[in-house]
Design a protein around this motif. Sequence first.
Motif, PDB file in Angstrom:
ATOM      1  N   LYS A  49       0.831  -1.200   0.000  1.00  0.00           N
ATOM      2  CA  LYS A  49       0.000   0.000   0.000  1.00  0.00           C
ATOM      3  C   LYS A  49       0.865   1.250   0.000  1.00  0.00           C
ATOM      4  O   LYS A  49       1.942   1.276   0.586  1.00  0.00           O
ATOM      5  N   LEU A  50       0.351   2.289  -0.668  1.00  0.00           N
ATOM      6  CA  LEU A  50       1.092   3.531  -0.838  1.00  0.00           C
ATOM      7  C   LEU A  50       0.280   4.715  -0.349  1.00  0.00           C
ATOM      8  O   LEU A  50      -0.953   4.680  -0.358  1.00  0.00           O
ATOM      9  N   TYR A  51       0.983   5.775   0.044  1.00  0.00           N
ATOM     10  CA  TYR A  51       0.310   7.014   0.396  1.00  0.00           C
ATOM     11  C   TYR A  51      -0.302   7.651  -0.851  1.00  0.00           C
ATOM     12  O   TYR A  51       0.324   7.675  -1.913  1.00  0.00           O
ATOM     13  N   PRO A  52      -1.497   8.217  -0.737  1.00  0.00           N
ATOM     14  CA  PRO A  52      -2.147   8.850  -1.883  1.00  0.00           C
ATOM     15  C   PRO A  52      -1.666  10.284  -2.053  1.00  0.00           C
ATOM     16  O   PRO A  52      -0.980  10.829  -1.189  1.00  0.00           O
ATOM     17  N   PRO A  53      -2.023  10.926  -3.156  1.00  0.00           N
ATOM     18  CA  PRO A  53      -1.739  12.358  -3.293  1.00  0.00           C
ATOM     19  C   PRO A  53      -2.455  13.159  -2.211  1.00  0.00           C
ATOM     20  O   PRO A  53      -3.486  12.718  -1.692  1.00  0.00           O
ATOM     21  N   PRO A  54      -1.947  14.347  -1.863  1.00  0.00           N
ATOM     22  CA  PRO A  54      -2.536  15.134  -0.781  1.00  0.00           C
ATOM     23  C   PRO A  54      -3.760  15.938  -1.195  1.00  0.00           C
ATOM     24  O   PRO A  54      -4.339  16.628  -0.371  1.00  0.00           O
ATOM     25  N   HIS A  55      -4.141  15.866  -2.449  1.00  0.00           N
ATOM     26  CA  HIS A  55      -5.274  16.670  -2.921  1.00  0.00           C
ATOM     27  C   HIS A  55      -5.916  15.981  -4.108  1.00  0.00           C
ATOM     28  O   HIS A  55      -5.371  15.016  -4.668  1.00  0.00           O
ATOM     29  N   ASP A  56      -7.100  16.462  -4.502  1.00  0.00           N
ATOM     30  CA  ASP A  56      -7.796  15.926  -5.660  1.00  0.00           C
ATOM     31  C   ASP A  56      -7.087  16.367  -6.941  1.00  0.00           C
ATOM     32  O   ASP A  56      -6.104  17.091  -6.919  1.00  0.00           O
ATOM     33  N   GLY A  57      -7.631  15.946  -8.065  1.00  0.00           N
ATOM     34  CA  GLY A  57      -7.045  16.329  -9.338  1.00  0.00           C
ATOM     35  C   GLY A  57      -6.034  15.325  -9.844  1.00  0.00           C
ATOM     36  O   GLY A  57      -5.245  15.625 -10.740  1.00  0.00           O
ATOM     37  N   TYR A  86       6.799  13.857 -14.055  1.00  0.00           N
ATOM     38  CA  TYR A  86       5.486  14.230 -13.503  1.00  0.00           C
ATOM     39  C   TYR A  86       4.994  13.043 -12.660  1.00  0.00           C
ATOM     40  O   TYR A  86       3.882  12.548 -12.814  1.00  0.00           O
ATOM     41  N   SER A  87       5.839  12.615 -11.762  1.00  0.00           N
ATOM     42  CA  SER A  87       5.667  11.317 -11.105  1.00  0.00           C
ATOM     43  C   SER A  87       4.531  11.267 -10.113  1.00  0.00           C
ATOM     44  O   SER A  87       4.079  10.171  -9.753  1.00  0.00           O
ATOM     45  N   GLY A  88       4.057  12.430  -9.626  1.00  0.00           N
ATOM     46  CA  GLY A  88       3.071  12.377  -8.556  1.00  0.00           C
ATOM     47  C   GLY A  88       3.659  11.648  -7.367  1.00  0.00           C
ATOM     48  O   GLY A  88       4.813  11.857  -6.975  1.00  0.00           O
ATOM     49  N   THR A  89       2.907  10.735  -6.800  1.00  0.00           N
ATOM     50  CA  THR A  89       3.373   9.996  -5.626  1.00  0.00           C
ATOM     51  C   THR A  89       4.218   8.791  -5.981  1.00  0.00           C
ATOM     52  O   THR A  89       4.587   8.016  -5.109  1.00  0.00           O
ATOM     53  N   THR A  91       3.793   6.089  -8.306  1.00  0.00           N
ATOM     54  CA  THR A  91       3.279   4.731  -8.498  1.00  0.00           C
ATOM     55  C   THR A  91       3.927   4.010  -9.679  1.00  0.00           C
ATOM     56  O   THR A  91       4.221   2.815  -9.590  1.00  0.00           O
ATOM     57  N   LEU A  92       4.179   4.708 -10.795  1.00  0.00           N
ATOM     58  CA  LEU A  92       4.757   4.039 -11.956  1.00  0.00           C
ATOM     59  C   LEU A  92       6.227   3.697 -11.728  1.00  0.00           C
ATOM     60  O   LEU A  92       6.681   2.596 -12.071  1.00  0.00           O
ATOM     61  N   GLY A  93       6.971   4.614 -11.142  1.00  0.00           N
ATOM     62  CA  GLY A  93       8.369   4.341 -10.857  1.00  0.00           C
ATOM     63  C   GLY A  93       8.546   3.228  -9.834  1.00  0.00           C
ATOM     64  O   GLY A  93       9.424   2.368  -9.973  1.00  0.00           O
ATOM     65  N   LEU A  94       7.709   3.219  -8.804  1.00  0.00           N
ATOM     66  CA  LEU A  94       7.807   2.178  -7.778  1.00  0.00           C
ATOM     67  C   LEU A  94       7.351   0.825  -8.318  1.00  0.00           C
ATOM     68  O   LEU A  94       7.897  -0.220  -7.948  1.00  0.00           O
ATOM     69  N   GLU A  95       6.356   0.837  -9.183  1.00  0.00           N
ATOM     70  CA  GLU A  95       5.957  -0.404  -9.850  1.00  0.00           C
ATOM     71  C   GLU A  95       7.122  -0.941 -10.682  1.00  0.00           C
ATOM     72  O   GLU A  95       7.355  -2.155 -10.741  1.00  0.00           O
ATOM     73  N   SER A  96       7.874  -0.027 -11.305  1.00  0.00           N
ATOM     74  CA  SER A  96       9.042  -0.445 -12.087  1.00  0.00           C
ATOM     75  C   SER A  96      10.079  -1.130 -11.207  1.00  0.00           C
ATOM     76  O   SER A  96      10.664  -2.157 -11.594  1.00  0.00           O
ATOM     77  N   ILE A  97      10.329  -0.573 -10.027  1.00  0.00           N
ATOM     78  CA  ILE A  97      11.272  -1.210  -9.105  1.00  0.00           C
ATOM     79  C   ILE A  97      10.762  -2.585  -8.705  1.00  0.00           C
ATOM     80  O   ILE A  97      11.527  -3.559  -8.634  1.00  0.00           O
ATOM     81  N   SER A  98       9.462  -2.694  -8.470  1.00  0.00           N
ATOM     82  CA  SER A  98       8.880  -3.980  -8.115  1.00  0.00           C
ATOM     83  C   SER A  98       9.098  -5.017  -9.212  1.00  0.00           C
ATOM     84  O   SER A  98       9.275  -6.204  -8.937  1.00  0.00           O
ATOM     85  N   TYR A  99       9.124  -4.558 -10.459  1.00  0.00           N
ATOM     86  CA  TYR A  99       9.339  -5.454 -11.600  1.00  0.00           C
ATOM     87  C   TYR A  99      10.811  -5.571 -11.996  1.00  0.00           C
ATOM     88  O   TYR A  99      11.118  -6.129 -13.044  1.00  0.00           O
ATOM     89  N   GLY A 100      11.713  -5.044 -11.188  1.00  0.00           N
ATOM     90  CA  GLY A 100      13.120  -5.323 -11.401  1.00  0.00           C
ATOM     91  C   GLY A 100      13.969  -4.208 -11.956  1.00  0.00           C
ATOM     92  O   GLY A 100      15.124  -4.444 -12.341  1.00  0.00           O
ATOM     93  N   ALA A 101      13.442  -2.958 -12.016  1.00  0.00           N
ATOM     94  CA  ALA A 101      14.261  -1.835 -12.477  1.00  0.00           C
ATOM     95  C   ALA A 101      15.466  -1.648 -11.558  1.00  0.00           C
ATOM     96  O   ALA A 101      15.364  -1.778 -10.341  1.00  0.00           O
ATOM     97  N   GLU A 115       6.337  15.110  -0.660  1.00  0.00           N
ATOM     98  CA  GLU A 115       6.335  14.497   0.675  1.00  0.00           C
ATOM     99  C   GLU A 115       5.763  13.096   0.627  1.00  0.00           C
ATOM    100  O   GLU A 115       6.282  12.168   1.243  1.00  0.00           O
ATOM    101  N   ARG A 116       4.664  12.931  -0.104  1.00  0.00           N
ATOM    102  CA  ARG A 116       4.059  11.602  -0.225  1.00  0.00           C
ATOM    103  C   ARG A 116       4.959  10.678  -1.043  1.00  0.00           C
ATOM    104  O   ARG A 116       5.071   9.480  -0.743  1.00  0.00           O
ATOM    105  N   LEU A 117       5.582  11.206  -2.099  1.00  0.00           N
ATOM    106  CA  LEU A 117       6.510  10.408  -2.891  1.00  0.00           C
ATOM    107  C   LEU A 117       7.648   9.881  -2.027  1.00  0.00           C
ATOM    108  O   LEU A 117       7.996   8.684  -2.080  1.00  0.00           O
ATOM    109  N   GLU A 118       8.243  10.755  -1.222  1.00  0.00           N
ATOM    110  CA  GLU A 118       9.319  10.326  -0.339  1.00  0.00           C
ATOM    111  C   GLU A 118       8.839   9.244   0.626  1.00  0.00           C
ATOM    112  O   GLU A 118       9.549   8.268   0.897  1.00  0.00           O
TER     113      GLU A 118
END
Length: 230
Positions: A49-57, A86-89, A91-101, A115-118
């Motif tokens: 589980k991951l922290y969500p963005p701090p706001h809508d949009g 434009y990574s936001g929190t 999710t795509l980069g961390l998914e990449s690490i999960s798949y072996g990046a 802050e949420r990304l960190e």
Amino acid sequence: MEQPFFLPLFTSRQFRYNRKPHNPGGLTISKSSKITSLRIGGGTLSGRKLYPPPHDGTRPMTAMAKKSIFGMVAPWVSEGVVLDLYSGTGTLGLESISYGAKEVYFAERDRRVIERLEGNIELCHCEDQCTVWTGNIESRLPHWLDAMSSKADLVFLDPPFPDARRWNFDKITESIFLPLAKHLNDDGLIVLRTDDATDVPTQFGELVMLREKQFGQMMIRLIGRESLRT
């Protein structure tokens, strides 16, 4: 990276394990928590589980769409160098690490989101594999890329949908695609994500549109060198 071609994101900071755990805003994530529904979908960190963005949009991506995208780009992820722009929190980069990046560079301008990304990087215990670039991506990207120790294999380019609809692609080619082409391996790939209302050209300097696929109101476009068609 020699893989066959399948077509079926101010400062930079390197994370280290000796930092105190980062909990943005005192958030907690538990089985009963309604704070977040974000999670890693596959790989070694599947279900994290991951922290969500701090706001809508935000631009939510369904689990099915994410699984399909990573199925398309799997040869570029494994042991690859990945950029999540434009990574936001994250999710795509961390998914990449999960798949072996091997290494992921995140770029984001919103300090509240960073802050949420960190926090998410620390939740995944992958600090030594991650670098966070903070600032305006269009103006800072060439400087960040010049500081990289190796070229990129895969780039996720995921701007906010309203921003992408206003993009002048001649200017974006100069500020983003040309610098990326210079720091992209010959067989490297860019994944551009927009909504289906965004008009996107088929040529970006020496890079070309290779494939596009629609998921509901979301468009995924694969961009690379013409040689990848062969």
